[in-house]
Scaffold this motif. Structure first.
Motif, PDB file in Angstrom:
ATOM      1  N   GLU A  85       0.619  -1.341  -0.053  1.00  0.00           N
ATOM      2  CA  GLU A  85      -0.024   0.040  -0.005  1.00  0.00           C
ATOM      3  C   GLU A  85       0.827   1.227  -0.097  1.00  0.00           C
ATOM      4  O   GLU A  85       0.633   2.190  -0.771  1.00  0.00           O
ATOM      5  CB  GLU A  85      -1.076  -0.067   1.309  1.00  0.00           C
ATOM      6  CG  GLU A  85      -2.073  -0.956   1.128  1.00  0.00           C
ATOM      7  CD  GLU A  85      -2.856  -1.185   2.460  1.00  0.00           C
ATOM      8  OE1 GLU A  85      -4.145  -1.301   2.165  1.00  0.00           O
ATOM      9  OE2 GLU A  85      -2.395  -0.973   3.442  1.00  0.00           O
ATOM     10  N   GLU A  90      -2.877  -1.825  -4.559  1.00  0.00           N
ATOM     11  CA  GLU A  90      -4.167  -2.007  -3.933  1.00  0.00           C
ATOM     12  C   GLU A  90      -3.933  -3.275  -3.439  1.00  0.00           C
ATOM     13  O   GLU A  90      -3.741  -4.326  -3.777  1.00  0.00           O
ATOM     14  CB  GLU A  90      -5.258  -1.950  -4.895  1.00  0.00           C
ATOM     15  CG  GLU A  90      -6.589  -2.253  -4.218  1.00  0.00           C
ATOM     16  CD  GLU A  90      -7.866  -2.405  -5.555  1.00  0.00           C
ATOM     17  OE1 GLU A  90      -8.947  -2.790  -5.102  1.00  0.00           O
ATOM     18  OE2 GLU A  90      -7.460  -2.435  -6.636  1.00  0.00           O
ATOM     19  N   ARG A  92      -6.579  -6.197  -1.501  1.00  0.00           N
ATOM     20  CA  ARG A  92      -7.856  -6.557  -1.049  1.00  0.00           C
ATOM     21  C   ARG A  92      -8.016  -7.730  -0.195  1.00  0.00           C
ATOM     22  O   ARG A  92      -7.463  -9.023  -0.731  1.00  0.00           O
ATOM     23  CB  ARG A  92      -8.676  -6.756  -2.469  1.00  0.00           C
ATOM     24  CG  ARG A  92     -10.023  -6.997  -2.298  1.00  0.00           C
ATOM     25  CD  ARG A  92     -10.825  -7.251  -3.570  1.00  0.00           C
ATOM     26  NE  ARG A  92     -10.167  -8.250  -4.524  1.00  0.00           N
ATOM     27  CZ  ARG A  92     -10.459  -9.408  -4.259  1.00  0.00           C
ATOM     28  NH1 ARG A  92     -11.121 -10.114  -3.544  1.00  0.00           N
ATOM     29  NH2 ARG A  92      -9.873 -10.226  -5.324  1.00  0.00           N
ATOM     30  N   TRP A  93      -8.407  -7.615   1.111  1.00  0.00           N
ATOM     31  CA  TRP A  93      -8.176  -8.762   2.032  1.00  0.00           C
ATOM     32  C   TRP A  93      -9.345  -9.793   1.698  1.00  0.00           C
ATOM     33  O   TRP A  93     -10.384  -9.397   1.216  1.00  0.00           O
ATOM     34  CB  TRP A  93      -8.212  -8.164   3.441  1.00  0.00           C
ATOM     35  CG  TRP A  93      -6.981  -7.731   4.000  1.00  0.00           C
ATOM     36  CD1 TRP A  93      -6.978  -6.198   3.970  1.00  0.00           C
ATOM     37  CD2 TRP A  93      -6.022  -8.079   4.418  1.00  0.00           C
ATOM     38  NE1 TRP A  93      -5.662  -6.069   4.442  1.00  0.00           N
ATOM     39  CE2 TRP A  93      -4.980  -7.184   4.697  1.00  0.00           C
ATOM     40  CE3 TRP A  93      -5.608  -9.521   4.663  1.00  0.00           C
ATOM     41  CZ2 TRP A  93      -3.663  -7.547   5.295  1.00  0.00           C
ATOM     42  CZ3 TRP A  93      -4.585  -9.655   5.268  1.00  0.00           C
ATOM     43  CH2 TRP A  93      -3.500  -8.760   5.347  1.00  0.00           C
ATOM     44  N   ASP A  94      -9.191 -10.984   1.849  1.00  0.00           N
ATOM     45  CA  ASP A  94     -10.072 -12.360   1.435  1.00  0.00           C
ATOM     46  C   ASP A  94      -9.984 -12.878   2.861  1.00  0.00           C
ATOM     47  O   ASP A  94      -8.912 -13.436   3.148  1.00  0.00           O
ATOM     48  CB  ASP A  94      -9.780 -12.622   0.299  1.00  0.00           C
ATOM     49  CG  ASP A  94     -10.965 -14.109   0.037  1.00  0.00           C
ATOM     50  OD1 ASP A  94     -11.876 -13.555  -0.750  1.00  0.00           O
ATOM     51  OD2 ASP A  94     -10.791 -14.984   0.609  1.00  0.00           O
ATOM     52  N   PHE A 103      -4.641 -11.668   1.095  1.00  0.00           N
ATOM     53  CA  PHE A 103      -5.063 -10.692   0.521  1.00  0.00           C
ATOM     54  C   PHE A 103      -4.564 -10.761  -1.098  1.00  0.00           C
ATOM     55  O   PHE A 103      -3.769 -11.686  -1.468  1.00  0.00           O
ATOM     56  CB  PHE A 103      -4.538  -9.281   0.835  1.00  0.00           C
ATOM     57  CG  PHE A 103      -2.972  -8.977   0.867  1.00  0.00           C
ATOM     58  CD1 PHE A 103      -2.420  -8.562  -0.485  1.00  0.00           C
ATOM     59  CD2 PHE A 103      -2.267  -9.383   1.994  1.00  0.00           C
ATOM     60  CE1 PHE A 103      -1.160  -8.299  -0.332  1.00  0.00           C
ATOM     61  CE2 PHE A 103      -0.866  -9.024   1.771  1.00  0.00           C
ATOM     62  CZ  PHE A 103      -0.147  -8.456   0.663  1.00  0.00           C
ATOM     63  N   SER A 105      -3.668  -8.634  -4.989  1.00  0.00           N
ATOM     64  CA  SER A 105      -3.245  -7.483  -5.428  1.00  0.00           C
ATOM     65  C   SER A 105      -2.901  -7.738  -6.966  1.00  0.00           C
ATOM     66  O   SER A 105      -3.056  -8.894  -7.255  1.00  0.00           O
ATOM     67  CB  SER A 105      -2.029  -6.961  -4.666  1.00  0.00           C
ATOM     68  OG  SER A 105      -1.512  -5.686  -4.958  1.00  0.00           O
ATOM     69  N   ARG A 112      -2.986 -10.882 -11.405  1.00  0.00           N
ATOM     70  CA  ARG A 112      -3.586 -11.181 -10.243  1.00  0.00           C
ATOM     71  C   ARG A 112      -2.531 -11.829  -9.352  1.00  0.00           C
ATOM     72  O   ARG A 112      -2.193 -12.812  -9.733  1.00  0.00           O
ATOM     73  CB  ARG A 112      -5.069 -11.923 -10.255  1.00  0.00           C
ATOM     74  CG  ARG A 112      -5.653 -11.907  -8.838  1.00  0.00           C
ATOM     75  CD  ARG A 112      -6.803 -12.901  -8.985  1.00  0.00           C
ATOM     76  NE  ARG A 112      -7.411 -13.011  -7.932  1.00  0.00           N
ATOM     77  CZ  ARG A 112      -8.446 -13.930  -7.632  1.00  0.00           C
ATOM     78  NH1 ARG A 112      -8.559 -14.779  -8.378  1.00  0.00           N
ATOM     79  NH2 ARG A 112      -8.987 -13.819  -6.521  1.00  0.00           N
TER      80      ARG A 112
END
Length: 120
Positions: A85, A90, A92-94, A103, A105, A112
């Motif tokens: 970050e 970016e 994106r947590w999962d 996550f 990114s 991906r």
């Protein structure tokens, strides 16, 4: 018998090597590996962190891998996410994988990437 994964290859568009180097070396902390001369002529870059190798090969009609992805195991995932970050990536947590923090990114050409750390 398969003993290990030697490397994972992702595709990239022609001319993207400088952006790939910046991301995979400066952001992810990997080391660039020299490609054999016959393969270097094709463009692209190879990177390594510990035993993990990612090869980025040039593809004429490039389309980023939006679903397919390498899963990269990391340590101190919170700090690693903060590192990405801080470099403008970016994160994106999962929470969908039991027993792991993870996550997603994307690299600078849109591929991906999954980053995960076992918990407990």
């Amino acid at each position: 018998m398969i003993a290990a994964v030697d490397h994972v290859q992702l595709a990239a568009p022609a001319g993207s090597e400088p952006a790939l180097r910046m991301y995979y070396v400066d952001v992810l902390g990997m080391t660039e590996l020299p490609k054999p001369p016959v393969l270097a002529a094709r463009g692209g870059c190879w990177f390594q962190a510990g035993p993990v190798q990612l090869h980025l090969g040039i593809e004429k009609d490039f389309r980023p891998a939006r679903k397919a992805h390498p899963g990269l195991r990391v340590t101190d995932i919170e700090a690693y996410a903060s590192r990405l970050e801080a470099h403008g990536a970016e994160v994106r947590w999962d929470t969908g994988l039991p027993g792991h923090r993870r996550f997603y990114s994307h690299d600078p050409v849109g591929n991906r990437l999954e980053f995960l750390e076992p918990v407990g």
